[in-house]
Enzyme design. Sequence first.
Site, PDB file in Angstrom:
ATOM      1  N   HIS A 131       0.836  -1.207   0.000  1.00  0.00           N
ATOM      2  CA  HIS A 131       0.000   0.000   0.000  1.00  0.00           C
ATOM      3  C   HIS A 131       0.867   1.253   0.000  1.00  0.00           C
ATOM      4  O   HIS A 131       1.612   1.502   0.952  1.00  0.00           O
ATOM      5  CB  HIS A 131      -0.892  -0.031   1.252  1.00  0.00           C
ATOM      6  CG  HIS A 131      -1.825   1.113   1.387  1.00  0.00           C
ATOM      7  ND1 HIS A 131      -1.755   2.001   2.437  1.00  0.00           N
ATOM      8  CD2 HIS A 131      -2.861   1.522   0.614  1.00  0.00           C
ATOM      9  CE1 HIS A 131      -2.725   2.895   2.317  1.00  0.00           C
ATOM     10  NE2 HIS A 131      -3.402   2.634   1.220  1.00  0.00           N
ATOM     11  N   ARG A 132       0.802   1.992  -1.103  1.00  0.00           N
ATOM     12  CA  ARG A 132       1.641   3.185  -1.306  1.00  0.00           C
ATOM     13  C   ARG A 132       3.122   2.827  -1.199  1.00  0.00           C
ATOM     14  O   ARG A 132       3.941   3.614  -0.701  1.00  0.00           O
ATOM     15  CB  ARG A 132       1.292   4.305  -0.329  1.00  0.00           C
ATOM     16  CG  ARG A 132      -0.165   4.705  -0.338  1.00  0.00           C
ATOM     17  CD  ARG A 132      -0.453   5.867   0.596  1.00  0.00           C
ATOM     18  NE  ARG A 132      -1.825   5.825   1.070  1.00  0.00           N
ATOM     19  CZ  ARG A 132      -2.307   6.553   2.059  1.00  0.00           C
ATOM     20  NH1 ARG A 132      -1.512   7.429   2.680  1.00  0.00           N
ATOM     21  NH2 ARG A 132      -3.572   6.438   2.452  1.00  0.00           N
ATOM     22  N   GLU A 170       0.135  -0.714  -4.813  1.00  0.00           N
ATOM     23  CA  GLU A 170      -0.973   0.226  -4.910  1.00  0.00           C
ATOM     24  C   GLU A 170      -0.433   1.630  -4.774  1.00  0.00           C
ATOM     25  O   GLU A 170       0.435   1.888  -3.933  1.00  0.00           O
ATOM     26  CB  GLU A 170      -2.006  -0.059  -3.809  1.00  0.00           C
ATOM     27  CG  GLU A 170      -3.258   0.805  -3.854  1.00  0.00           C
ATOM     28  CD  GLU A 170      -3.160   2.112  -3.089  1.00  0.00           C
ATOM     29  OE1 GLU A 170      -4.083   2.939  -3.208  1.00  0.00           O
ATOM     30  OE2 GLU A 170      -2.160   2.328  -2.370  1.00  0.00           O
ATOM     31  N   ASP A 227      -1.427   6.164  -5.725  1.00  0.00           N
ATOM     32  CA  ASP A 227      -2.468   7.169  -5.964  1.00  0.00           C
ATOM     33  C   ASP A 227      -1.965   8.202  -6.961  1.00  0.00           C
ATOM     34  O   ASP A 227      -0.781   8.560  -6.937  1.00  0.00           O
ATOM     35  CB  ASP A 227      -2.821   7.884  -4.655  1.00  0.00           C
ATOM     36  CG  ASP A 227      -3.037   6.910  -3.505  1.00  0.00           C
ATOM     37  OD1 ASP A 227      -4.143   6.372  -3.398  1.00  0.00           O
ATOM     38  OD2 ASP A 227      -2.081   6.682  -2.729  1.00  0.00           O
ATOM     39  N   HIS A 262      -0.688  10.749  -2.344  1.00  0.00           N
ATOM     40  CA  HIS A 262      -2.009  10.399  -1.839  1.00  0.00           C
ATOM     41  C   HIS A 262      -2.931  11.605  -1.662  1.00  0.00           C
ATOM     42  O   HIS A 262      -4.064  11.612  -2.113  1.00  0.00           O
ATOM     43  CB  HIS A 262      -1.908   9.656  -0.500  1.00  0.00           C
ATOM     44  CG  HIS A 262      -3.248   9.297   0.067  1.00  0.00           C
ATOM     45  ND1 HIS A 262      -3.937  10.138   0.934  1.00  0.00           N
ATOM     46  CD2 HIS A 262      -4.041   8.228  -0.134  1.00  0.00           C
ATOM     47  CE1 HIS A 262      -5.086   9.574   1.248  1.00  0.00           C
ATOM     48  NE2 HIS A 262      -5.183   8.414   0.606  1.00  0.00           N
ATOM     49  N   GLU A 319      -4.855   4.065  -8.226  1.00  0.00           N
ATOM     50  CA  GLU A 319      -6.072   4.693  -7.739  1.00  0.00           C
ATOM     51  C   GLU A 319      -6.158   6.111  -8.286  1.00  0.00           C
ATOM     52  O   GLU A 319      -5.266   6.938  -8.048  1.00  0.00           O
ATOM     53  CB  GLU A 319      -6.127   4.728  -6.212  1.00  0.00           C
ATOM     54  CG  GLU A 319      -7.416   5.376  -5.712  1.00  0.00           C
ATOM     55  CD  GLU A 319      -7.528   5.472  -4.188  1.00  0.00           C
ATOM     56  OE1 GLU A 319      -8.330   6.311  -3.726  1.00  0.00           O
ATOM     57  OE2 GLU A 319      -6.827   4.733  -3.478  1.00  0.00           O
ATOM     58  N   LYS A 373      -7.336   9.592  -7.994  1.00  0.00           N
ATOM     59  CA  LYS A 373      -7.809  10.420  -6.878  1.00  0.00           C
ATOM     60  C   LYS A 373      -8.646  11.590  -7.400  1.00  0.00           C
ATOM     61  O   LYS A 373      -8.266  12.758  -7.300  1.00  0.00           O
ATOM     62  CB  LYS A 373      -6.617  10.921  -6.068  1.00  0.00           C
ATOM     63  CG  LYS A 373      -5.777   9.824  -5.434  1.00  0.00           C
ATOM     64  CD  LYS A 373      -6.553   9.042  -4.381  1.00  0.00           C
ATOM     65  CE  LYS A 373      -6.685   9.854  -3.110  1.00  0.00           C
ATOM     66  NZ  LYS A 373      -7.268   9.032  -2.018  1.00  0.00           N
ATOM     67  N   ASP A 388       0.437  -1.732   4.686  1.00  0.00           N
ATOM     68  CA  ASP A 388       1.599  -0.861   4.859  1.00  0.00           C
ATOM     69  C   ASP A 388       2.830  -1.662   5.273  1.00  0.00           C
ATOM     70  O   ASP A 388       3.941  -1.135   5.261  1.00  0.00           O
ATOM     71  CB  ASP A 388       1.319   0.186   5.951  1.00  0.00           C
ATOM     72  CG  ASP A 388       0.151   1.097   5.610  1.00  0.00           C
ATOM     73  OD1 ASP A 388      -0.164   1.244   4.414  1.00  0.00           O
ATOM     74  OD2 ASP A 388      -0.444   1.662   6.555  1.00  0.00           O
TER      75      ASP A 388
END
Length: 251
Positions: free
Chosen positions: A9-10, A36, A38, A51, A111, A113, A232
Site C-alpha cells: 500500500h503506497r 498500490e 495514488d 495520496h 487509484e 484520486k 503498509d
Amino acid sequence: MEETLIYAHRGSKGTHPENTLIAFEHAIHLGVDGIELDVHLSKDGHLIVIHDETVDRTTNGTGYIRDLTLTEIKRLDAGSWFSTEYEGEQVPTLSEVLELMKNTTLYLNIEIKADIIPYENIEEKILQAIRDSDFDEKRIIISSFNHYSVAKFKKLAPNIETAILFMEILLDPWEYAKTVGATSLHVYEPVAFTETAHEALKNNFPVRTFTVNNKNHMRALMEQNISAIMTDYPKEALTIRSELKKKETGT
C-alpha cells in the site's frame, strides 16, 4: 483455492516514505504480488504519484497539486518527513513508476484520486502513460472512489481491469459494479469480514481489501481466501502467508 495476493500500500508505507520510488523498490525487493499507488494531476498536466490533494503532509512544501507545476513538485523533499535517512526523495510521476515496474511481474493498482477534485481528462492521461511505457496492461488495475471515473476509464480501455472503491456494506455490490464496468471490488477492511465479501467471491468478483496492518486480521483474511490484501507492512504479510502455506502443506 487461490492464495491471497499481497499488495504494498503506497509502497511499503509502514517502513518507507509513502508513494516514493524507494518505497516501491523496497516492495519489489520483498517479493510482493502488487503495488498500490495514488495519482493526481499537476497544474501543467503531469500525473503525480501522491495520496493527498496537497503536498503539505508528505513533503517540505505546501499547496495543492493542481496549483503546482511538475518542476515545483520535483524540487520538494518527500522523504525527510518520514526519516532523515530518506532526505531528498522526490515525489514521482506515474511514468517513473511504470518504468520501474514494467520489467517485473507485479500488478500495479492505480487509484485515480478524482473523488475530491475532478481532474480534467485524468483518465485519458493515465491510459496514455500506460501505453507510452509499454507496460503489460494485463497487470494494471484501475480503481477509484469516483465511480464516474471508473466508468469513463472502462470505456476508454475495455480490456484493463477496473475496480470500485467503497467503505460501506452494500447490497450486492458486484451487481452495481457491473453497471460501471468494474469487475472487482476494493473494500475497507471491516467489509472484507462480512457476508457481502463472501457472496462477492462466490459470484467470481475479486475482493481486495485496504488497509490491513493487524497481523491477526492478515491471517484471518488469508484463511478466508480473500483475493488480496493491501498493507503498509508487506514484509509481515508475506511472512504470515508463508507460515500458512507451510501449515497447509505440512512442510
